[in-house]
Design an enzyme around this catalytic site. Structure first.
Site, mmCIF file in Angstrom:
data_model
loop_
_atom_site.group_PDB
_atom_site.id
_atom_site.type_symbol
_atom_site.label_atom_id
_atom_site.label_comp_id
_atom_site.label_asym_id
_atom_site.label_seq_id
_atom_site.Cartn_x
_atom_site.Cartn_y
_atom_site.Cartn_z
ATOM 1 N N GLU A 44 0.849 -1.189 0.000
ATOM 2 C CA GLU A 44 0.000 0.000 0.000
ATOM 3 C C GLU A 44 0.884 1.239 0.000
ATOM 4 O OE1 GLU A 44 -3.608 2.215 2.468
ATOM 5 O OE2 GLU A 44 -2.207 0.905 3.547
ATOM 6 N N GLU A 69 4.677 4.964 3.831
ATOM 7 C CA GLU A 69 4.197 6.304 4.195
ATOM 8 C C GLU A 69 5.397 7.239 4.314
ATOM 9 O OE1 GLU A 69 2.420 9.523 4.794
ATOM 10 O OE2 GLU A 69 1.103 7.778 4.576
ATOM 11 N N ASP A 118 -3.488 12.043 -2.222
ATOM 12 C CA ASP A 118 -3.638 13.487 -2.379
ATOM 13 C C ASP A 118 -4.046 13.784 -3.826
ATOM 14 O OD1 ASP A 118 -3.253 16.286 -2.639
ATOM 15 O OD2 ASP A 118 -1.712 16.261 -1.078
ATOM 16 N N LYS A 122 -4.523 21.148 -8.763
ATOM 17 C CA LYS A 122 -4.044 22.139 -9.720
ATOM 18 C C LYS A 122 -3.291 21.465 -10.868
ATOM 19 C CE LYS A 122 -3.715 25.838 -6.288
ATOM 20 N NZ LYS A 122 -2.854 26.839 -5.625
ATOM 21 N N ASP A 154 -12.342 9.315 -2.588
ATOM 22 C CA ASP A 154 -13.635 9.986 -2.472
ATOM 23 C C ASP A 154 -13.708 11.148 -3.451
ATOM 24 O OD1 ASP A 154 -11.580 11.334 -0.805
ATOM 25 O OD2 ASP A 154 -13.196 12.795 -0.551
ATOM 26 N N THR A 191 -10.425 2.708 5.186
ATOM 27 C CA THR A 191 -9.405 3.558 5.779
ATOM 28 C C THR A 191 -10.091 4.551 6.716
ATOM 29 O OG1 THR A 191 -9.488 5.381 4.181
ATOM 30 C CG2 THR A 191 -8.193 3.448 3.557
ATOM 31 N N GLU A 192 -9.293 5.306 7.465
ATOM 32 C CA GLU A 192 -9.861 6.336 8.334
ATOM 33 C C GLU A 192 -10.622 7.384 7.523
ATOM 34 O OE1 GLU A 192 -6.289 4.643 10.511
ATOM 35 O OE2 GLU A 192 -6.711 5.300 8.462
ATOM 36 N N TYR A 193 -10.055 7.802 6.390
ATOM 37 C CA TYR A 193 -10.719 8.779 5.530
ATOM 38 C C TYR A 193 -12.023 8.214 4.978
ATOM 39 C CZ TYR A 193 -6.945 12.237 5.237
ATOM 40 O OH TYR A 193 -6.028 13.210 5.518
ATOM 41 N N GLU A 194 -11.975 6.946 4.595
ATOM 42 C CA GLU A 194 -13.159 6.309 4.017
ATOM 43 C C GLU A 194 -14.317 6.303 5.004
ATOM 44 O OE1 GLU A 194 -14.184 2.117 1.687
ATOM 45 O OE2 GLU A 194 -12.137 2.592 2.314
#
Length: 213
Positions: A44, A69, A118, A122, A154, A191-194
């Site tokens: 990952e 990471e 991320d 732009k 997302d 994931t935490e964001y999910e």
């Protein structure tokens, strides 16, 4: 997003060098030797706080996992989760994915995950997106011929961009989901964001793609 400074991060990394690898180039082509047994190796990129990779390692004891990471303040949080879970099929790497070919040998990875990367919205930052062609070239090199790239986000703009990027690179789109949770995949690890975004009713997008070697 700026990450909260953790003054104890360096000490944690130094104390757990066997679990959070800071010199990944030294293990290129030899990652299996760091695990208790040789099994398919999944990677990952952008593992964040570690909920996904720890959950996957628990769910699939027959697979060896590596979470990469670049942010020190985040990888140590993932390290805490890993230590608490007491898993022998999971390692973390504190490193930048831009140098992936320095860390992994050709065909060394079976599956590669990109979760909530991320979006770099732009146009001038396009080359920083983890689904840009220069990154895809590295993924193709380290994945074996039948290896999957699994991408979740997302961000609809990034998802649409990534589908175009995959197609332009000549990849085969094996699965495209515009609302992963509505599709109810019982094996999906969030994931935490999910968790955060899906709780707000925001759709989660997922694509599974193959390189054609």
């Amino acid at each position: 997003m700026r990450q909260r400074y953790k003054p104890w991060a360096d000490d944690f990394l130094n104390e757990h060098q066997d679990l959070i690898i800071q010199n990944p180039a030294e293990h290129k082509g030899k990652w299996q030797k760091l695990f208790s047994k040789e099994q398919p190796l999944h990677l990952e990129i952008g593992t964040g706080k570690g909920q996904f990779i720890v959950g996957m390692a628990k769910q699939h004891p027959d697979i060896n996992f590596i979470g990469m990471e670049v942010a020190k303040s985040i990888v140590v949080t993932a390290g805490e989760k890993m230590l608490e879970a007491e898993l022998d099929n999971l390692l973390l790497i504190h490193a930048d994915a831009s140098h992936l070919l320095d860390y992994f040998e050709t065909d060394e990875i079976s599956t590669l995950y990109l979760n909530f990367s991320d979006p770099w919205p732009k146009n001038r930052h396009e080359k920083r997106r983890l689904t840009y062609s220069s990154f895809l070239k590295q993924y193709q090199e380290v994945l074996h011929s039948e290896g999957e790239l699994i991408f979740k986000t997302d961000n609809r703009g990034l998802f649409e961009y990534s589908l175009c990027s995959f197609s332009a690179y000549g990849m085969l789109l094996k699965e495209v989901s515009l609302d992963l949770h509505k599709d109810e995949d019982p094996l999906n690890i969030m994931t935490e964001y999910e968790e955060k975004f899906s709780a707000k009713g925001q759709p989660i997008y997922r694509c599974k793609a193959l390189f054609q070697k």
